[in-house]
Design an enzyme around this catalytic site. Sequence first.
Site, PDB file in Angstrom:
ATOM      1  N   ILE A  54      31.261 -30.304 -44.726  1.00  0.00           N
ATOM      2  CA  ILE A  54      32.047 -31.164 -43.847  1.00  0.00           C
ATOM      3  C   ILE A  54      31.153 -31.838 -42.808  1.00  0.00           C
ATOM      4  O   ILE A  54      31.315 -33.029 -42.506  1.00  0.00           O
ATOM      5  CB  ILE A  54      33.148 -30.348 -43.145  1.00  0.00           C
ATOM      6  CG1 ILE A  54      34.191 -29.872 -44.164  1.00  0.00           C
ATOM      7  CG2 ILE A  54      33.824 -31.177 -42.049  1.00  0.00           C
ATOM      8  CD1 ILE A  54      35.202 -28.899 -43.600  1.00  0.00           C
ATOM      9  N   ASP A  57      21.448 -23.099 -33.366  1.00  0.00           N
ATOM     10  CA  ASP A  57      22.223 -21.868 -33.567  1.00  0.00           C
ATOM     11  C   ASP A  57      23.320 -21.856 -32.513  1.00  0.00           C
ATOM     12  O   ASP A  57      23.042 -21.664 -31.328  1.00  0.00           O
ATOM     13  CB  ASP A  57      21.316 -20.644 -33.425  1.00  0.00           C
ATOM     14  CG  ASP A  57      22.049 -19.330 -33.633  1.00  0.00           C
ATOM     15  OD1 ASP A  57      23.290 -19.345 -33.778  1.00  0.00           O
ATOM     16  OD2 ASP A  57      21.378 -18.280 -33.655  1.00  0.00           O
ATOM     17  N   VAL A  58      24.569 -22.097 -32.937  1.00  0.00           N
ATOM     18  CA  VAL A  58      25.660 -22.212 -31.960  1.00  0.00           C
ATOM     19  C   VAL A  58      25.975 -20.889 -31.276  1.00  0.00           C
ATOM     20  O   VAL A  58      26.723 -20.865 -30.292  1.00  0.00           O
ATOM     21  CB  VAL A  58      26.948 -22.784 -32.605  1.00  0.00           C
ATOM     22  CG1 VAL A  58      26.699 -24.173 -33.181  1.00  0.00           C
ATOM     23  CG2 VAL A  58      27.515 -21.841 -33.674  1.00  0.00           C
ATOM     24  N   TYR A  86      39.292 -14.610 -39.574  1.00  0.00           N
ATOM     25  CA  TYR A  86      39.061 -16.052 -39.540  1.00  0.00           C
ATOM     26  C   TYR A  86      40.231 -16.755 -38.855  1.00  0.00           C
ATOM     27  O   TYR A  86      40.033 -17.595 -37.975  1.00  0.00           O
ATOM     28  CB  TYR A  86      38.891 -16.566 -40.966  1.00  0.00           C
ATOM     29  CG  TYR A  86      38.674 -18.061 -41.072  1.00  0.00           C
ATOM     30  CD1 TYR A  86      37.437 -18.623 -40.787  1.00  0.00           C
ATOM     31  CD2 TYR A  86      39.702 -18.907 -41.483  1.00  0.00           C
ATOM     32  CE1 TYR A  86      37.227 -19.989 -40.894  1.00  0.00           C
ATOM     33  CE2 TYR A  86      39.513 -20.271 -41.589  1.00  0.00           C
ATOM     34  CZ  TYR A  86      38.271 -20.812 -41.296  1.00  0.00           C
ATOM     35  OH  TYR A  86      38.084 -22.173 -41.404  1.00  0.00           O
ATOM     36  N   LYS A 117      40.504 -19.019 -35.309  1.00  0.00           N
ATOM     37  CA  LYS A 117      41.043 -20.383 -35.256  1.00  0.00           C
ATOM     38  C   LYS A 117      42.270 -20.458 -34.350  1.00  0.00           C
ATOM     39  O   LYS A 117      42.482 -21.468 -33.670  1.00  0.00           O
ATOM     40  CB  LYS A 117      41.379 -20.874 -36.667  1.00  0.00           C
ATOM     41  CG  LYS A 117      40.164 -20.948 -37.584  1.00  0.00           C
ATOM     42  CD  LYS A 117      39.070 -21.844 -37.022  1.00  0.00           C
ATOM     43  CE  LYS A 117      37.882 -21.956 -37.941  1.00  0.00           C
ATOM     44  NZ  LYS A 117      36.823 -22.848 -37.419  1.00  0.00           N
ATOM     45  N   ALA A 120      34.659 -21.126 -51.172  1.00  0.00           N
ATOM     46  CA  ALA A 120      34.425 -20.786 -52.579  1.00  0.00           C
ATOM     47  C   ALA A 120      35.308 -19.630 -53.025  1.00  0.00           C
ATOM     48  O   ALA A 120      35.409 -18.613 -52.344  1.00  0.00           O
ATOM     49  CB  ALA A 120      32.955 -20.430 -52.785  1.00  0.00           C
ATOM     50  N   GLY A 121      35.965 -19.798 -54.173  1.00  0.00           N
ATOM     51  CA  GLY A 121      36.759 -18.735 -54.767  1.00  0.00           C
ATOM     52  C   GLY A 121      38.144 -18.559 -54.190  1.00  0.00           C
ATOM     53  O   GLY A 121      38.919 -17.736 -54.683  1.00  0.00           O
TER      54      GLY A 121
END
Length: 283
Positions: free
Chosen positions: A20, A62-63, A154, A158, A193-194
């Site tokens: 992205i 590196d955030v 995750y 968010k 992925a997946g």
Amino acid sequence: MRPRPLAGLVIAVTGGARGIGRETAAHLARAGARVAIGDRDAEGARATAAELSGEVTGFGLDVTDTASFVTFLADAERRLGPIDVLVNNAGVMWVGGFADEPESATARQLEVNLHGVIRGVKLTAPGMLARGRGHIVTIASAASKLSPPGESTYAATKHGVYGYLSGVRAELRGSGVRLSVIMPGVVDTELAAGTATGAARLLSPADVARAVVAVIERPRFEVTIPRYIGPSTRWLNVLPQPIRDALYRAMVPDQVRSTAGGSARQAYESRNLTGTDTPGAER
């Protein structure tokens, strides 16, 4: 409202080496912006910058490290000028049953996805406030509103991003500094992925990049992709809990089930979350 022209704007994009972030940088540069991309994979960021057309410069970033973020912003401003827009894009995701999630993966998601965004806002907003203008765009997720099974931490990060930006937005009202949060469904990148998409279609990085360009041109706070996700979640939340649960099960993918027994995520998670492979780009 007339769209704000992007030509000449200085825009910094985190996690910009691929996925992205790369696609967003490409769209912004094609629109005439001067773009600085930062990524944990510094060589990848520089290679991406060299491959894209327009004015794009790559830096290491590196955030999760304040000094690294400060250096990235300072280097970008020395090269391009004061930052008009920050795109908080860097993110990581571990998928699986909540009890199976390694502690290192939990900590990494909190530090990159949530604290990385907070750090970006705190480091860029003061300069924008001093100039009386600026825009911080954060790539969050539909998981800011929903919590798919298998993505509990995750989703927590968010949800936290959405809550943090909502509070900061209230503090910045009338200052000339705008905040936007973009919440896409599943995007076809290595991070996802997946995983399954549920009732929504699989998005491309270009779908998100176009949304970033559009929200800079015409600022607003919330953007969901697909657009119907926002109204749908608001409508579902007024229903009785049993009906809401049934509809969520029909619409939202069970990522524990979709990734069970598969190896599609192994390389990504070992590189970005569990520390068992060479570090790479986050999103």
